[in-house]
Structures are given as C-alpha cells and as structure tokens.
Motif scaffolding. Sequence first.
Motif, short mmCIF file in Angstrom:
data_model
loop_
_atom_site.label_atom_id
_atom_site.label_comp_id
_atom_site.label_asym_id
_atom_site.label_seq_id
_atom_site.Cartn_x
_atom_site.Cartn_y
_atom_site.Cartn_z
N TYR A 36 0.83 -1.21 0.00
CA TYR A 36 0.00 0.00 0.00
C TYR A 36 0.86 1.26 0.00
CZ TYR A 36 -3.41 3.47 1.49
OH TYR A 36 -4.19 4.59 1.57
N LEU A 37 2.01 1.21 0.71
CA LEU A 37 2.89 2.37 0.79
C LEU A 37 4.04 2.32 -0.22
CD1 LEU A 37 3.08 2.93 4.65
CD2 LEU A 37 1.79 4.23 2.97
N GLY A 38 4.00 1.38 -1.14
CA GLY A 38 4.99 1.35 -2.20
C GLY A 38 6.21 0.49 -1.92
N LEU A 54 9.49 7.63 6.59
CA LEU A 54 10.31 7.96 5.43
C LEU A 54 9.95 6.99 4.31
CD1 LEU A 54 12.83 9.69 4.54
CD2 LEU A 54 14.18 7.67 5.13
N LYS A 55 9.56 7.54 3.16
CA LYS A 55 9.11 6.68 2.07
C LYS A 55 9.32 7.35 0.73
CE LYS A 55 4.26 7.30 1.44
NZ LYS A 55 4.23 6.85 0.16
N GLY A 56 9.25 6.54 -0.31
CA GLY A 56 9.34 7.09 -1.65
C GLY A 56 8.08 7.82 -2.04
N ASN A 57 8.21 8.76 -2.94
CA ASN A 57 7.08 9.57 -3.40
C ASN A 57 6.48 8.97 -4.68
OD1 ASN A 57 5.21 11.61 -3.68
ND2 ASN A 57 6.69 13.17 -4.29
N PHE A 61 0.20 2.04 -7.12
CA PHE A 61 -0.94 1.62 -7.94
C PHE A 61 -1.00 2.31 -9.29
CE2 PHE A 61 -2.03 0.99 -3.47
CZ PHE A 61 -2.16 -0.40 -3.48
N ASP A 62 -0.57 3.58 -9.35
CA ASP A 62 -0.64 4.28 -10.63
C ASP A 62 0.71 4.84 -11.10
OD1 ASP A 62 -0.27 6.59 -9.11
OD2 ASP A 62 -2.32 7.29 -9.35
N GLY A 63 1.75 4.70 -10.28
CA GLY A 63 3.07 5.16 -10.66
C GLY A 63 3.26 6.67 -10.57
N GLU A 64 2.23 7.38 -10.15
CA GLU A 64 2.31 8.83 -9.99
C GLU A 64 2.89 9.17 -8.62
OE1 GLU A 64 1.30 11.16 -12.32
OE2 GLU A 64 0.96 9.47 -13.66
N SER A 65 3.22 10.44 -8.42
CA SER A 65 3.71 10.89 -7.12
C SER A 65 2.59 10.83 -6.10
CB SER A 65 4.22 12.33 -7.21
OG SER A 65 5.31 12.41 -8.10
N MET A 69 1.92 17.66 -5.67
CA MET A 69 2.40 19.04 -5.65
C MET A 69 3.91 19.09 -5.45
SD MET A 69 -0.52 21.06 -3.43
CE MET A 69 0.51 22.50 -3.31
N PHE A 70 4.48 17.99 -4.97
CA PHE A 70 5.91 17.95 -4.67
C PHE A 70 6.60 16.82 -5.43
CE2 PHE A 70 3.63 19.32 -0.75
CZ PHE A 70 3.91 20.67 -0.86
N SER A 71 6.23 16.64 -6.67
CA SER A 71 6.76 15.53 -7.47
C SER A 71 8.26 15.64 -7.74
CB SER A 71 5.98 15.40 -8.78
OG SER A 71 6.11 16.59 -9.53
N ASP A 72 8.85 16.81 -7.51
CA ASP A 72 10.29 16.99 -7.69
C ASP A 72 11.10 16.30 -6.59
OD1 ASP A 72 9.73 18.54 -9.87
OD2 ASP A 72 10.27 20.44 -8.95
N TYR A 73 10.43 15.86 -5.54
CA TYR A 73 11.10 15.23 -4.40
C TYR A 73 10.79 13.73 -4.39
CZ TYR A 73 11.91 19.96 -2.87
OH TYR A 73 12.32 21.27 -2.80
#
Length: 105
Positions: A36-38, A54-57, A61-65, A69-73
């Motif tokens: 669920y959290l990747g 601490l986790k990845g952004n 499920f959809d590969g999006e961030s 709003m903070f997809s650069d991180y």
Amino acid sequence: MAAYDLYGFKGVAIFEAKSKVEEKLNFYFEERDSSYLGGVYYKFGGKESESFVLKGNIDPFDGESVEQMFSDYPILLYVDTTLRSEEIKLLLGPDFYLLRHEMFD
C-alpha cells in the motif's frame, strides 16, 4: 499545539535519506514493507506520540507521485504529532526541504 510536517529529499536513494535522518535526529528507523505504501519504508515512533515515516514519493498503484504538488522530491519524510517542529527543521538542515507545515490542537 502539535505540528504535522512534510519534508522532501532530492536524493534518489531512500537508504541515503534514512542514514541522514538517523544521524541528524539520533534515532534508528524500523524497516517495514507495505504494498500500500509502495514497498519498503521506514518508521520511528508511536501512534499517540511524535512519529516519523520515510518513504518514496511513488504511488504503487498508478506510478504517480503520492504528493503530486511535490513531485520533484523522490523521497518524503512525514513528521507527525511533533511539539518540536522548529528544532527538527534546524537539525535536518538543508538536505531536507520543508514542504508543508500544519498545526492542530
């Protein structure tokens, strides 16, 4: 009043971010795994007190961030129910960028 903060880390390796947080805040994360959290993420703290995740952004499920709003991180650090928001910000230093700061009673 408790703060809920979100930090972003621009490095690509979650293990690098984990080591930096542990060194700067003087605690050790527990490794966890959740589809669920990747996948692998790290947690410190409890449900009723200050906690860190601490986790990845990346949404598994959809590969999006997760935080679009903070997809650069690519790496996110959630600090929940803290009474020492400013202290943590200073301790983390310039490696971690404060993306969101919310206060709740």
